[in-house]
Design a protein around this motif. Sequence first.
Motif, PDB file in Angstrom:
ATOM      1  N   THR A  48      -6.492  -6.257   5.917  1.00 19.51           N
ATOM      2  CA  THR A  48      -7.941  -6.281   5.748  1.00 19.51           C
ATOM      3  C   THR A  48      -8.541  -4.911   6.061  1.00 19.51           C
ATOM      4  O   THR A  48      -9.413  -4.426   5.332  1.00 19.51           O
ATOM      5  N   GLY A  49      -8.057  -4.288   7.137  1.00 19.37           N
ATOM      6  CA  GLY A  49      -8.519  -2.933   7.459  1.00 19.37           C
ATOM      7  C   GLY A  49      -8.204  -1.960   6.345  1.00 19.37           C
ATOM      8  O   GLY A  49      -9.024  -1.090   6.005  1.00 19.37           O
ATOM      9  N   ALA A  50      -7.021  -2.114   5.738  1.00 25.38           N
ATOM     10  CA  ALA A  50      -6.638  -1.235   4.625  1.00 25.38           C
ATOM     11  C   ALA A  50      -7.564  -1.435   3.432  1.00 25.38           C
ATOM     12  O   ALA A  50      -8.048  -0.467   2.840  1.00 25.38           O
ATOM     13  N   VAL A  51      -7.823  -2.686   3.092  1.00 22.45           N
ATOM     14  CA  VAL A  51      -8.667  -2.983   1.933  1.00 22.45           C
ATOM     15  C   VAL A  51     -10.095  -2.496   2.166  1.00 22.45           C
ATOM     16  O   VAL A  51     -10.713  -1.890   1.282  1.00 22.45           O
ATOM     17  N   ILE A  52     -10.625  -2.739   3.361  1.00 19.32           N
ATOM     18  CA  ILE A  52     -11.982  -2.285   3.676  1.00 19.32           C
ATOM     19  C   ILE A  52     -12.077  -0.770   3.554  1.00 19.32           C
ATOM     20  O   ILE A  52     -13.048  -0.242   2.990  1.00 19.32           O
ATOM     21  N   PHE A  78      -5.918   3.467   4.983  1.00 16.89           N
ATOM     22  CA  PHE A  78      -5.346   2.653   3.909  1.00 16.89           C
ATOM     23  C   PHE A  78      -3.831   2.879   3.819  1.00 16.89           C
ATOM     24  O   PHE A  78      -3.061   1.924   3.778  1.00 16.89           O
ATOM     25  N   ALA A  79      -3.422   4.150   3.814  1.00 15.77           N
ATOM     26  CA  ALA A  79      -2.005   4.486   3.661  1.00 15.77           C
ATOM     27  C   ALA A  79      -1.173   4.043   4.863  1.00 15.77           C
ATOM     28  O   ALA A  79       0.018   3.779   4.720  1.00 15.77           O
ATOM     29  N   ARG A  80      -1.761   3.940   6.029  1.00 11.08           N
ATOM     30  CA  ARG A  80      -1.042   3.490   7.220  1.00 11.08           C
ATOM     31  C   ARG A  80      -0.983   1.972   7.292  1.00 11.08           C
ATOM     32  O   ARG A  80       0.060   1.382   7.530  1.00 11.08           O
ATOM     33  N   ASN A  81      -2.114   1.324   7.086  1.00  5.94           N
ATOM     34  CA  ASN A  81      -2.203  -0.117   7.323  1.00  5.94           C
ATOM     35  C   ASN A  81      -1.538  -0.971   6.253  1.00  5.94           C
ATOM     36  O   ASN A  81      -0.905  -1.975   6.574  1.00  5.94           O
ATOM     37  N   LEU A  82      -1.706  -0.614   5.002  1.00  4.42           N
ATOM     38  CA  LEU A  82      -1.147  -1.461   3.948  1.00  4.42           C
ATOM     39  C   LEU A  82       0.380  -1.563   4.019  1.00  4.42           C
ATOM     40  O   LEU A  82       0.917  -2.673   4.037  1.00  4.42           O
ATOM     41  N   PRO A  83       1.120  -0.446   4.099  1.00  2.00           N
ATOM     42  CA  PRO A  83       2.581  -0.581   4.211  1.00  2.00           C
ATOM     43  C   PRO A  83       3.015  -1.303   5.486  1.00  2.00           C
ATOM     44  O   PRO A  83       3.992  -2.064   5.470  1.00  2.00           O
ATOM     45  N   LEU A  84       2.292  -1.104   6.570  1.00  2.67           N
ATOM     46  CA  LEU A  84       2.628  -1.801   7.816  1.00  2.67           C
ATOM     47  C   LEU A  84       2.477  -3.306   7.649  1.00  2.67           C
ATOM     48  O   LEU A  84       3.352  -4.086   8.047  1.00  2.67           O
TER      49      LEU A  84
END
Length: 158
Positions: A48-52, A78-84
Amino acid sequence: MSKTVMIQHTTQSDDSVQVDVLKMPQSVVRIPWWISTVVILGAVLTATGAVISKVDPTLLTNGGPITDAARVYADYLFARNLPLAVMLLLLLATRARRMLAGFMVLTALIQMVDVINDLIRGDFSLVPGLLLFAIVFLVAAWRLFGQAIWHVDAWRAR
């Protein structure tokens, strides 16, 4: 080399008790439901943080204008949160217990750095939630490792 886990299964019929010892690969052993729930919720919050950060980064600036620098850092988020988030779900789905535990420790460490940063800035509103998130992830990782995360043997292959 395949790791196995010994599982005892007790059956009782009439007056006899029978104990069967089953050898199962560790990858087949189920991950406790509460850990699965924690991982899924954590992955959803992280995603959700990545999408926001990609869709509406003004939410990250409390509605303030997005500068070029803010856009770069939103892209980093975005680049950190989505892959995680994706890796947490993938490791859960494949029952990769040790790798999942490692990623959970990494996620908790990221949250702890966020807590420290928020405390330094004086933004106390997010601290309780981030701290709870980090602690729950660390406890779940401890359970997956089978020992405390600060023991070196928890991180080594057995």
